[in-house]
Design a protein around this motif. Structure first.
Motif: not given
Length: 325
Positions: A1-5, A132-139, A229-231
């Motif tokens: 999680m957060g590897d895309d930041v 996609v990642r945020l949607t999957a986490a319910g954000v 969750t975000y970062f």
């Protein structure tokens, strides 16, 4: 999680008076380009007029600080302002004006809280993957949007494509979370970061390296979970550091230990950002010569209090590649 930041894309300092802000930032030793403002007709076939917000970017090689002011009327435009005509088909004009008006209303609501930092956007190489990642986490978020932003280059102003995503709180207007506006952005090409002439600053600033968020002590656990969750996970300590995004979160009771004498204008709030500098001693000399108050927090760091910087504490930090002051 957060590897895309990849750190910070930019922070946004919302100001009441763009001319005053430009003068203050130049006093702080930054190179400040003339601000841009959109112009478009109110009705199809009508005359173009200023509309929305005026902004300018303090560019660094990989990111920037944005100064933002709402356009009230043509007489209130900054003296150096550059009009950016927006081209849109007649049948899309009303929709574009509505979108710009909604963005300006958000900026106005932020300014009603306080003048200062309200925008923090993280950089990503994969904006679709983030969505996609945020949607999957319910954000909750508004999806990926494509924009054209004015960029000053050695050949003049060009419109550079970029894509962004804003995180939303379901209980607040679209594009809002309690602390302001946060999200992710992806530049269209690496060329957008390479061909910028405004990357040399008299104060020696070399990059935007941190944004600091202050929250009520009781809200720290919830905020840490949300930002995790975000970062990605935070580093433990009195100040929670989300290192992939270069964002730090501090409880209100601990702010004085981080930035002596500072008090948040509201909670939660972005209270400061940090820039790296080549030689802190040279930076201090410039600030002293310009009668800018500074407070030292360590051998390699000083900051300008929020009262002297239009509501946002500005930290100057010795670049790791430079020498300690």
């Amino acid at each position: 999680m957060g590897d895309d930041v990849n750190g910070l894309h930019h922070v946004g300092h919302i100001v009441r008076d763009m001319d005053q802000a430009m003068q203050r930032y130049r006093q702080l030793g930054f190179t400040v380009p003339a601000p841009a403002y959109p112009v478009l007709p109110s009705v199809a076939g009508g005359p173009a007029e200023p509309f929305g917000v005026a902004n300018t970017h303090l560019h660094f090689p990989g990111n920037f600080v944005e100064l933002v002011a709402v356009i009230d009327d043509a007489s209130g435009m900054p003296g150096e302002a550059r009009p950016i005509p927006l081209q849109v088909p007649d049948d899309k004009l009303a929709g574009l004006r509505a979108a710009i008006q909604a963005a300006a209303a958000n900026i106005t609501s932020f300014l009603q809280r306080f003048e200062g930092l309200h925008i923090m956007i993280a950089d990503t190489p994969d904006i679709e993957g983030v969505a996609v990642r945020l949607t999957a986490a319910g954000v909750s978020h508004g999806g990926v949007h494509a924009i054209q932003r004015p960029v000053e280059t050695s050949a003049g102003t060009r419109m550079e494509p970029a894509r962004y995503l804003e995180i939303s709180d379901p209980d607040l207007p679209v594009g809002r979370v309690p602390e302001g506006r946060i999200g992710f952005a992806q530049n269209a090409t690496a060329k957008a970061l390479e061909d910028l002439p405004h990357t040399e600053h008299p104060n020696g600033a070399t990059g935007l390296v941190e944004c600091v968020l202050c929250v009520a002590d009781s809200a720290l656990p919830e905020l840490e979970g949300r930002y995790g969750t975000y970062f990605g996970a935070a580093r433990d300590g009195q100040v929670r550091r989300f290192e992939r995004a270069n964002v730090s979160v501090v409880a209100a009771s601990a702010l004085a230990g981080l930035l002596p004498g500072e008090r948040p204008a509201a909670l939660p709030a972005f209270v400061a950002y940090a820039v790296s500098v080549r030689d802190l001693a040279t930076t201090q000399e410039l600030l002293n010569d310009n009668d800018v108050p500074i407070i030292r927090t360590g051998p390699g760091e000083v900051f300008v209090p929020a009262d002297a910087a239009l509501g946002a504490s500005i930290i100057f930090r010795q670049d790791d590649d430079g020498r300690a002051a």
